[in-house]
Design an enzyme around this catalytic site. Structure first.
Site, PDB file in Angstrom:
ATOM      1  CG  HIS A  78      40.986  74.683  75.800  1.00 18.90           C
ATOM      2  ND1 HIS A  78      40.040  73.709  76.059  1.00 18.90           N
ATOM      3  CD2 HIS A  78      41.538  74.305  74.614  1.00 18.90           C
ATOM      4  CE1 HIS A  78      40.041  72.805  75.099  1.00 18.90           C
ATOM      5  NE2 HIS A  78      40.936  73.145  74.203  1.00 18.90           N
TER       6      HIS A  78
ATOM      7  CG  HIS B  24      44.253  69.172  73.669  1.00 22.65           C
ATOM      8  ND1 HIS B  24      43.673  69.599  74.838  1.00 22.65           N
ATOM      9  CD2 HIS B  24      43.650  69.872  72.681  1.00 22.65           C
ATOM     10  CE1 HIS B  24      42.758  70.532  74.564  1.00 22.65           C
ATOM     11  NE2 HIS B  24      42.727  70.716  73.263  1.00 22.65           N
TER      12      HIS B  24
ATOM     13  CG  HIS C  15      39.597  76.090  67.320  1.00 27.68           C
ATOM     14  ND1 HIS C  15      38.552  75.781  68.151  1.00 27.68           N
ATOM     15  CD2 HIS C  15      40.664  75.419  67.833  1.00 27.68           C
ATOM     16  CE1 HIS C  15      38.968  74.967  69.117  1.00 27.68           C
ATOM     17  NE2 HIS C  15      40.245  74.723  68.932  1.00 27.68           N
TER      18      HIS C  15
ATOM     19  CD  GLU D  65      39.010  71.975  71.678  1.00 27.26           C
ATOM     20  OE1 GLU D  65      40.089  71.391  71.680  1.00 27.26           O
ATOM     21  OE2 GLU D  65      38.907  73.215  71.847  1.00 27.26           O
TER      22      GLU D  65
HETATM   23  C1  DHB Z   1      44.583  76.186  69.613  1.00 27.19           C
HETATM   24  C2  DHB Z   1      43.296  75.934  70.086  1.00 27.19           C
HETATM   25  C3  DHB Z   1      43.017  74.787  70.829  1.00 27.19           C
HETATM   26  O1  DHB Z   1      41.770  74.458  71.292  1.00 27.19           O
HETATM   27  C4  DHB Z   1      44.027  73.892  71.131  1.00 27.19           C
HETATM   28  O2  DHB Z   1      43.735  72.830  71.898  1.00 27.19           O
HETATM   29  C5  DHB Z   1      45.322  74.127  70.662  1.00 27.19           C
HETATM   30  C6  DHB Z   1      45.601  75.265  69.894  1.00 27.19           C
HETATM   31  C7  DHB Z   1      44.911  77.428  68.829  1.00 27.19           C
HETATM   32  O3  DHB Z   1      44.002  78.163  68.401  1.00 27.19           O
HETATM   33  O4  DHB Z   1      46.102  77.714  68.660  1.00 27.19           O
HETATM   34 FE    FE Z   2      41.735  72.460  72.292  1.00 29.38          FE
END
Ligand code: DHB
Ligand code: FE
Length: 283
Positions: A12, A59, A192, A239
């Protein structure tokens, strides 16, 4: 009895919401990502789930740092969507399935998962955007039960615990005495990191090994501590705990009906998998 038809795990990312709002699905940047969902639409049309149990991480919308449950379950009739600060449009609300919520809560507490119950709950991009990827017309044909796992404020639950939570949810679905088709959805990951010295960190090798492990060695990632997972997948890459809970729900062995992996979407290595139990899930 309810039938657990399978599970979908997907990333997501808030930027998906902007891409949908601006109809960018066929732009070169977005096309390899959105194209990954075509086979999922066909799978959903075949499987016709009535209810989706959604493992996701909030979040800072429904819970903030002042009160942070490790595991929380929605037991609402309706879940509104809202944006926790990315400037993306809200999507249509979701219909809940309180009788399944309470069945899961009873079973989980009996299994010694002391969950927080939420009879009012709003969901953020981690629920809304995956649902819009699954049903682009945003006419949701399913009811949902959100299961929220804390990945925002340390300490986080271990990978092993999240897998076990998924196993308990899977057993509970199989024991649900209602003639319904149920699927599980897990959203988040893959690697990420949004901030700090390693902002932009992505680990393709780890992600691909992780995706493969879900089919052939599903508890592989449960050997790692949360700090090891942060090292391998990035601060927000944890996550992937949602993927482990999803996999745990599906039982002993699964086949992979579809997968896609694409780097990057915003700061994220985006992953997608559809898994089906090889044998019917039993309680
Ligand atoms: C991004 C990824 C995420 O899982 C999130 O919650 C907010 C931003 C991103 O890669 O921009
Ligand atoms: Fe996220």
């Amino acid at each position: 009895m309810a039938q657990l038809v399978g599970g979908i795990a997907t990333s997501h990312v808030p930027a998906i919401g902007r891409a949908i709002a601006k109809h960018l699905q066929n732009e070169p940047y977005w096309k390899p990502f959105f194209d990954g969902y075509g086979p999922v639409h066909r799978w959903l049309a075949d499987q016709r789930p009535d209810v989706l149990v959604v493992f996701y991480n909030d979040h800072g919308l429904n819970f903030f740092l002042d009160k942070m449950p490790t595991f929380a379950i929605g037991a609402a009739r309706r879940y509104g969507t809202a944006d926790e600060g990315w400037g993306i449009p809200a999507l249509p609300p979701f219909e809940g399935r309180p009788d399944l919520s309470w069945h899961l809560i009873e079973r989980l507490v009996a299994d010694e998962f002391d969950v927080t119950t939420c009879q009012e709950m709003v969901v953020d991009h981690a629920v809304a955007l995956p649902m819009a990827l699954l049903w682009p017309d945003q006419q949701w044909p399913v009811q949902i039960v959100p299961v929220c796992i804390n990945t925002v404020q340390f300490p986080l639950p271990t990978a092993r615990r999240c897998y076990a939570l998924g196993e308990s949810v899977g057993r509970a679905i199989a024991a649900w005495d209602v003639d319904a088709r149920v699927a599980v959805l897990g959203t988040g990951g893959l690697s990420h990191q949004l901030d700090g010295e390693r902002a932009g960190f992505i680990n393709r090798d780890f992600d691909l090994q992780f995706m493969e492990s879900l089919v052939h060695d599903p508890k592989w990632a449960t050997r790692f501590s949360i700090h090891e997972l942060v090292e391998k997948a990035g601060t927000q890459g944890v996550e992937l705990l949602m993927w482990l809970a999803t996999r745990g729900a599906l039982g002993e062995s699964v086949r992979c009906a579809h997968r896609n992996y694409h780097i990057p979407i915003s700061n994220t290595a985006s992953g997608l998998m559809v898994l089906e139990p090889v044998a019917p899930r039993t309680a």
